[in-house]
Design a protein around this motif. Structure first.
Motif, PDB file in Angstrom:
ATOM      1  N   UNK A 213       2.718  13.068  16.704  1.00  0.00           N
ATOM      2  CA  UNK A 213       2.511  12.433  15.392  1.00  0.00           C
ATOM      3  C   UNK A 213       1.036  12.222  15.076  1.00  0.00           C
ATOM      4  N   UNK A 214       0.276  11.722  16.045  1.00  0.00           N
ATOM      5  CA  UNK A 214      -1.146  11.449  15.803  1.00  0.00           C
ATOM      6  C   UNK A 214      -1.891  12.683  15.298  1.00  0.00           C
ATOM      7  N   UNK A 215      -1.679  13.881  15.869  1.00  0.00           N
ATOM      8  CA  UNK A 215      -2.375  15.064  15.336  1.00  0.00           C
ATOM      9  C   UNK A 215      -2.067  15.336  13.868  1.00  0.00           C
ATOM     10  N   UNK A 216      -0.830  15.054  13.443  1.00  0.00           N
ATOM     11  CA  UNK A 216      -0.460  15.260  12.031  1.00  0.00           C
ATOM     12  C   UNK A 216      -1.194  14.269  11.127  1.00  0.00           C
ATOM     13  N   UNK A 217      -1.338  13.032  11.601  1.00  0.00           N
ATOM     14  CA  UNK A 217      -2.066  12.026  10.824  1.00  0.00           C
ATOM     15  C   UNK A 217      -3.549  12.397  10.736  1.00  0.00           C
TER      16      UNK A 217
ATOM     17  N   UNK B  91       0.840  -1.206   0.000  1.00  0.00           N
ATOM     18  CA  UNK B  91       0.000   0.000   0.000  1.00  0.00           C
ATOM     19  C   UNK B  91       0.872   1.252   0.000  1.00  0.00           C
ATOM     20  N   UNK B  92       1.927   1.226   0.821  1.00  0.00           N
ATOM     21  CA  UNK B  92       2.834   2.380   0.881  1.00  0.00           C
ATOM     22  C   UNK B  92       3.503   2.613  -0.466  1.00  0.00           C
ATOM     23  N   UNK B  93       3.896   1.532  -1.133  1.00  0.00           N
ATOM     24  CA  UNK B  93       4.572   1.663  -2.428  1.00  0.00           C
ATOM     25  C   UNK B  93       3.653   2.308  -3.464  1.00  0.00           C
ATOM     26  N   UNK B  94       2.342   2.079  -3.327  1.00  0.00           N
ATOM     27  CA  UNK B  94       1.388   2.612  -4.305  1.00  0.00           C
ATOM     28  C   UNK B  94       1.060   4.091  -4.071  1.00  0.00           C
ATOM     29  N   UNK B  95       1.487   4.630  -2.915  1.00  0.00           N
ATOM     30  CA  UNK B  95       1.158   6.015  -2.576  1.00  0.00           C
ATOM     31  C   UNK B  95       2.137   7.025  -3.155  1.00  0.00           C
ATOM     32  N   UNK B  96       1.863   8.278  -2.860  1.00  0.00           N
ATOM     33  CA  UNK B  96       2.716   9.383  -3.329  1.00  0.00           C
ATOM     34  C   UNK B  96       3.203  10.190  -2.123  1.00  0.00           C
ATOM     35  N   UNK B  97       4.287  10.890  -2.332  1.00  0.00           N
ATOM     36  CA  UNK B  97       4.909  11.664  -1.263  1.00  0.00           C
ATOM     37  C   UNK B  97       4.146  12.965  -1.008  1.00  0.00           C
ATOM     38  N   UNK B  98       3.816  13.196   0.263  1.00  0.00           N
ATOM     39  CA  UNK B  98       3.218  14.463   0.682  1.00  0.00           C
ATOM     40  C   UNK B  98       4.361  15.333   1.215  1.00  0.00           C
ATOM     41  N   UNK B  99       4.845  16.245   0.382  1.00  0.00           N
ATOM     42  CA  UNK B  99       6.037  17.026   0.720  1.00  0.00           C
ATOM     43  C   UNK B  99       5.817  17.919   1.931  1.00  0.00           C
ATOM     44  N   UNK B 100       4.630  18.453   2.085  1.00  0.00           N
ATOM     45  CA  UNK B 100       4.345  19.323   3.223  1.00  0.00           C
ATOM     46  C   UNK B 100       4.404  18.543   4.533  1.00  0.00           C
TER      47      UNK B 100
ATOM     48  N   UNK C 241       7.342  16.600   9.557  1.00  0.00           N
ATOM     49  CA  UNK C 241       7.913  15.474  10.304  1.00  0.00           C
ATOM     50  C   UNK C 241       9.414  15.649  10.511  1.00  0.00           C
ATOM     51  N   UNK C 242      10.109  16.008   9.444  1.00  0.00           N
ATOM     52  CA  UNK C 242      11.561  16.162   9.544  1.00  0.00           C
ATOM     53  C   UNK C 242      11.972  17.327  10.443  1.00  0.00           C
ATOM     54  N   UNK C 243      11.068  18.275  10.655  1.00  0.00           N
ATOM     55  CA  UNK C 243      11.370  19.442  11.487  1.00  0.00           C
ATOM     56  C   UNK C 243      11.001  19.257  12.959  1.00  0.00           C
ATOM     57  N   UNK C 244      10.514  18.075  13.325  1.00  0.00           N
ATOM     58  CA  UNK C 244      10.172  17.830  14.730  1.00  0.00           C
ATOM     59  C   UNK C 244      11.403  18.000  15.618  1.00  0.00           C
ATOM     60  N   UNK C 245      11.204  18.612  16.767  1.00  0.00           N
ATOM     61  CA  UNK C 245      12.304  18.976  17.661  1.00  0.00           C
ATOM     62  C   UNK C 245      13.134  17.768  18.105  1.00  0.00           C
ATOM     63  N   UNK C 246      12.483  16.622  18.290  1.00  0.00           N
ATOM     64  CA  UNK C 246      13.190  15.445  18.815  1.00  0.00           C
ATOM     65  C   UNK C 246      14.422  15.113  17.981  1.00  0.00           C
ATOM     66  N   UNK C 247      14.323  15.259  16.661  1.00  0.00           N
ATOM     67  CA  UNK C 247      15.419  14.844  15.791  1.00  0.00           C
ATOM     68  C   UNK C 247      16.676  15.694  15.968  1.00  0.00           C
ATOM     69  N   UNK C 248      16.527  16.907  16.451  1.00  0.00           N
ATOM     70  CA  UNK C 248      17.693  17.784  16.635  1.00  0.00           C
ATOM     71  C   UNK C 248      18.328  17.627  18.013  1.00  0.00           C
TER      72      UNK C 248
END
Length: 362
Positions: free
Chosen positions: A241-245, A204-213, A218-225
């Motif tokens: 994460x749940x609110x973003x979904x 299913x994931x392979x059939x989807x498209x990238x949501x750039x926004x 996600x990449x800007x979440x504070x935890x990663x820094x």
């Protein structure tokens, strides 16, 4: 040479069920060896899954009751497994199920009362491997890197893809490890909304498209820094994460596709940041449920490029490596040897962690 015959029990943040691995573990010279002899995955009922998932919200009294109920259930499942196995078992090493993990507040709790587990199974139990490290100002996680160091020294990186992703590697003569971030938790959350247990092979994931926004958010979440040592868990997932979904307007397939790209970008960043550890070609061992997702593995190899080879082992090791490592941690605890590393958790010292319980006769 003494061979320990141990049941390793593991329940992860993805709430798939209880993993049981009957392992033989022995030390020969300076090398620890293992053999996974028998395995079982006990699915949670919908009621048990919800009970465990919502444990963080329970009152003190209800949480204590769940701790007892789950300990008895673990003992029952262990006894059923041992009866069917018909082989000698020296002791049980149980991770339990994490209901609370806020090491910055000195809080961590693994459900599954060790005394009741011992009483119900009739076997000695070693459990509660995280609390001592947190009391030593550590993160209490991740714990699997001691197994990476002792059982899988031929790999430059060991990556576990359970509910969350964590990695371990040698650097400057020390084992370094930390939780990178997400793995299966968002994927399972999305597929459960679709009425599916999981996305088989990531089709299913392979059939989807990238949501750039969404990817940028996600990449800007504070935890990663944040610098390592660091660890995360269900609380972070539900609050960040749940609110973003839930606020997304794209298809579930696009969400799955985007989360796998996000996961792999963060994993690749973590791996490549630490170079090749002095080798021209590094090897990364991928285990945990995410390693069974072919789209996840293809995307990760693509993000890592040719300098790092992603090695996916046999399905038994993929699914039961964590149960194996907790069996090893139990052995080390009973031998009085270090089983939690300060270089991994940020604690003030290494420790020999775990509480030991013997069956009580009533």
């Amino acid at each position: 040479m003494s061979i320990y015959k141990v049941l390793g029990l593991m329940s992860g943040t993805s709430l798939d069920g209880l993993d049981i691995a009957y392992c033989h573990i022995w030390e020969e010279g300076e090398k620890w060896n293992f053999s996974i002899k028998n395995i079982a995955e006990i699915d949670y009922t919908d009621k048990m899954r919800e009970y465990l998932k919502n444990a963080i919200h329970l009152s003190k009294e209800d949480h204590e009751q769940l701790h007892k109920d789950y300990g008895i259930w673990l003992g029952q499942q262990s006894k059923l497994f041992m009866d069917e196995l018909g082989k000698e078992v020296d002791f049980i090493a149980s991770h339990g199920h994490t209901s609370h993990h806020r090491p910055e507040d000195g809080v961590t709790f693994q459900l599954g009362d060790g005394q009741l587990l011992a009483n119900t199974s009739g076997k000695q139990v070693v459990c509660d491997f995280r609390t001592k490290d947190v009391s030593l100002k550590g993160q209490g996680a991740p714990l699997v890197p001691i197994g990476d160091k002792l059982l899988f020294p031929e790999y430059d990186f060991c990556l576990n893809l359970g509910g969350i992703s964590n990695i371990s590697f040698e650097k400057g003569g020390e084992r370094i490890a930390y939780d990178i971030g997400l793995a299966n938790m968002p994927l399972n959350y999305i597929t459960h909304k679709m009425g599916l247990a999981y996305d088989e092979d990531g089709k299913l994931a392979r059939s989807g498209k990238l949501d750039h926004a969404l990817l940028r958010k996600l990449n800007n979440l504070k935890y990663y820094s944040l610098p390592y040592p660091k660890s995360t868990g269900y609380e972070w997932f539900t609050s960040n994460i749940v609110p973003l979904i839930e606020s997304s307007t794209v298809s579930n397939e696009d969400l799955l596709h985007t989360f796998i790209h996000h996961n792999c970008e963060q994993i690749a960043f973590a791996v490549l940041k630490h170079g090749d550890n002095g080798k021209s070609n590094s090897k990364l061992l991928a285990t945990g449920g995410g390693a069974l997702n072919q789209f996840f593995m293809d995307t990760l190899q693509d993000k890592l490029g040719k300098s790092v080879e992603v090695v996916v082992p046999n399905k038994t090791l993929i699914a039961y490596k964590e149960a194996l490592v907790f069996a090893l941690m139990g052995v080390l605890r009973l031998e009085g040897k270090t089983n939690v590393l300060k270089s991994v958790t940020g604690a003030t010292s290494d420790s020999c962690s775990g509480e030991v319980f013997f069956p009580e006769t009533i």
